[in-house]
Write an enzyme that holds these catalytic residues in place. Sequence first.
Site, PDB file in Angstrom:
ATOM      1  N   ASN A  17       0.871  -1.180   0.000  1.00 11.45           N
ATOM      2  CA  ASN A  17       0.000   0.000   0.000  1.00 11.45           C
ATOM      3  C   ASN A  17       0.906   1.228   0.000  1.00 11.45           C
ATOM      4  O   ASN A  17       1.556   1.515   1.004  1.00 11.45           O
ATOM      5  CB  ASN A  17      -0.884  -0.033   1.257  1.00 11.45           C
ATOM      6  CG  ASN A  17      -1.650   1.262   1.468  1.00 11.45           C
ATOM      7  OD1 ASN A  17      -1.759   2.084   0.552  1.00 11.45           O
ATOM      8  ND2 ASN A  17      -2.183   1.450   2.664  1.00 11.45           N
ATOM      9  N   LYS A  19       0.038   4.256  -0.177  1.00 11.34           N
ATOM     10  CA  LYS A  19      -0.594   5.442   0.435  1.00 11.34           C
ATOM     11  C   LYS A  19      -0.403   6.664  -0.484  1.00 11.34           C
ATOM     12  O   LYS A  19      -0.430   6.514  -1.692  1.00 11.34           O
ATOM     13  CB  LYS A  19      -0.034   5.675   1.840  1.00 11.34           C
ATOM     14  CG  LYS A  19      -0.036   4.407   2.686  1.00 11.34           C
ATOM     15  CD  LYS A  19       0.229   4.689   4.116  1.00 11.34           C
ATOM     16  CE  LYS A  19       0.392   3.372   4.857  1.00 11.34           C
ATOM     17  NZ  LYS A  19       0.284   3.494   6.286  1.00 11.34           N
ATOM     18  N   HIS A 100      -9.358   1.100   5.330  1.00 14.34           N
ATOM     19  CA  HIS A 100      -8.051   1.295   5.961  1.00 14.34           C
ATOM     20  C   HIS A 100      -8.215   2.243   7.149  1.00 14.34           C
ATOM     21  O   HIS A 100      -9.011   3.186   7.098  1.00 14.34           O
ATOM     22  CB  HIS A 100      -7.060   1.874   4.945  1.00 14.34           C
ATOM     23  CG  HIS A 100      -5.651   1.839   5.441  1.00 14.34           C
ATOM     24  ND1 HIS A 100      -5.163   2.777   6.326  1.00 14.34           N
ATOM     25  CD2 HIS A 100      -4.631   0.975   5.210  1.00 14.34           C
ATOM     26  CE1 HIS A 100      -3.896   2.485   6.610  1.00 14.34           C
ATOM     27  NE2 HIS A 100      -3.556   1.397   5.941  1.00 14.34           N
ATOM     28  N   GLU A 102      -6.547   4.635   8.121  1.00 17.04           N
ATOM     29  CA  GLU A 102      -6.338   6.063   7.810  1.00 17.04           C
ATOM     30  C   GLU A 102      -7.595   6.669   7.172  1.00 17.04           C
ATOM     31  O   GLU A 102      -7.849   7.864   7.322  1.00 17.04           O
ATOM     32  CB  GLU A 102      -5.086   6.225   6.927  1.00 17.04           C
ATOM     33  CG  GLU A 102      -3.817   6.026   7.759  1.00 17.04           C
ATOM     34  CD  GLU A 102      -2.631   5.473   7.001  1.00 17.04           C
ATOM     35  OE1 GLU A 102      -2.613   5.520   5.760  1.00 17.04           O
ATOM     36  OE2 GLU A 102      -1.702   4.965   7.676  1.00 17.04           O
ATOM     37  N   GLU A 171      -5.056  -5.106  10.886  1.00 15.34           N
ATOM     38  CA  GLU A 171      -4.026  -4.080  11.063  1.00 15.34           C
ATOM     39  C   GLU A 171      -4.270  -3.318  12.363  1.00 15.34           C
ATOM     40  O   GLU A 171      -5.090  -2.383  12.390  1.00 15.34           O
ATOM     41  CB  GLU A 171      -4.057  -3.084   9.900  1.00 15.34           C
ATOM     42  CG  GLU A 171      -3.849  -3.701   8.539  1.00 15.34           C
ATOM     43  CD  GLU A 171      -3.266  -2.703   7.544  1.00 15.34           C
ATOM     44  OE1 GLU A 171      -2.222  -3.007   6.981  1.00 15.34           O
ATOM     45  OE2 GLU A 171      -3.850  -1.617   7.375  1.00 15.34           O
ATOM     46  N   GLY A 177       2.909   1.951  10.703  1.00 17.17           N
ATOM     47  CA  GLY A 177       3.916   3.002  10.526  1.00 17.17           C
ATOM     48  C   GLY A 177       4.681   3.346  11.789  1.00 17.17           C
ATOM     49  O   GLY A 177       5.362   4.378  11.845  1.00 17.17           O
ATOM     50  N   SER A 216       3.670  -2.411  10.229  1.00 21.16           N
ATOM     51  CA  SER A 216       5.123  -2.442  10.412  1.00 21.16           C
ATOM     52  C   SER A 216       5.770  -3.767  10.009  1.00 21.16           C
ATOM     53  O   SER A 216       6.778  -4.172  10.598  1.00 21.16           O
ATOM     54  CB  SER A 216       5.489  -2.073  11.859  1.00 21.16           C
ATOM     55  OG  SER A 216       5.128  -0.734  12.123  1.00 21.16           O
TER      56      SER A 216
HETATM   57  C1  PEP Z   1      -0.643   0.013   6.143  1.00 21.58           C
HETATM   58  O1  PEP Z   1      -0.819   1.211   6.088  1.00 21.58           O
HETATM   59  O2  PEP Z   1      -1.491  -0.751   5.639  1.00 21.58           O
HETATM   60  C2  PEP Z   1       0.553  -0.486   6.817  1.00 21.58           C
HETATM   61  C3  PEP Z   1       0.551  -1.704   7.238  1.00 21.58           C
HETATM   62  O3  PEP Z   1       1.601   0.401   6.959  1.00 21.58           O
HETATM   63  P1  PEP Z   1       3.076   0.068   7.548  1.00 21.58           P
HETATM   64  O4  PEP Z   1       3.517  -1.241   6.932  1.00 21.58           O
HETATM   65  O5  PEP Z   1       3.916   1.216   7.116  1.00 21.58           O
HETATM   66  O6  PEP Z   1       2.926  -0.060   9.017  1.00 21.58           O
END
Ligand code: PEP
Length: 259
Positions: A17, A19, A100, A102, A171, A177, A216
């Site tokens: 992703n 973003k 998601h 976000e 998630e 992040g 992460s």
């Molecule tokens: C995400 O935004 O779906 C995600 C898992 O981000 P990150 O791997 O950067 O934590």
Amino acid sequence: MKFTGHTMALRPYIVGNWKMNGTRAMLAEARAIGRVASRYPDIDVGLAPPFTLLHPMVEAVPELEVGGQDCHASVSGAFTGDISAAMLADAGARFTIVGHSERRQFHGEGNEEVRGKAEAALAADLSVILCVGETEVERDSGHAEAVVSAQLDGSLPRGQGAAAKLAIAYEPVWAIGTGRVPQVSDVAAMHRAIRAKLLAVYGEAGAGVRILYGGSVNAGNAAELLAVDEVAGALVGGASLVAESFAAIINAANMLHDA
Ligand code: PEP
């Protein structure tokens, strides 16, 4: 070959992703990821770039499954700045992420809206990656599984054949992040709970829904996370922006698959 808790082998699925990152200069990175993906025919590899790169990426890297990061629940209309599922499909997308954290956090999306988006995507013949996950406060207060269960109750798409084109991404919001990941035992427990919910909602078809872990994931921790029971893949943010680190995650999935 890794078998999941429900004794069904699911094809590993590694999705990046991007973003709000990436201009056309980043297509070189996508091409490098595509070269890696074509070395591993047993692993499904997807990439969700910003909308502006969707069609260029489909053209530049046909070996990758390219998808959207979000879609609107309506087919068309007066929704300035939004993109419909049919538009994603028209640009060559094969899937879209919905729900998601976000989007939930910064755009106020609730479960009902997320379900509408998921159903619109399925109607446009896209596969769906539906994201769920608890906040840190919810985990610390012991409510993580209840929160995720409620998110699934409210946002799982219904209707004939929905499960066949669905993946869930677990998630934890506090792991996205941040460089922090949950205990492996917590990942396992949550993925088991999600599987139980999928079986309750979809019956046997729920056994075929891939449940990805996201938050992460990187080259260093991918093997451990992907080895967890019921983890059929990963949704990867930051580490998917660099071909070398994303390749290491794809490679980890392939090693487990071959083991
Ligand atoms: C995400 O935004 O779906 C995600 C898992 O981000 P990150 O791997 O950067 O934590």
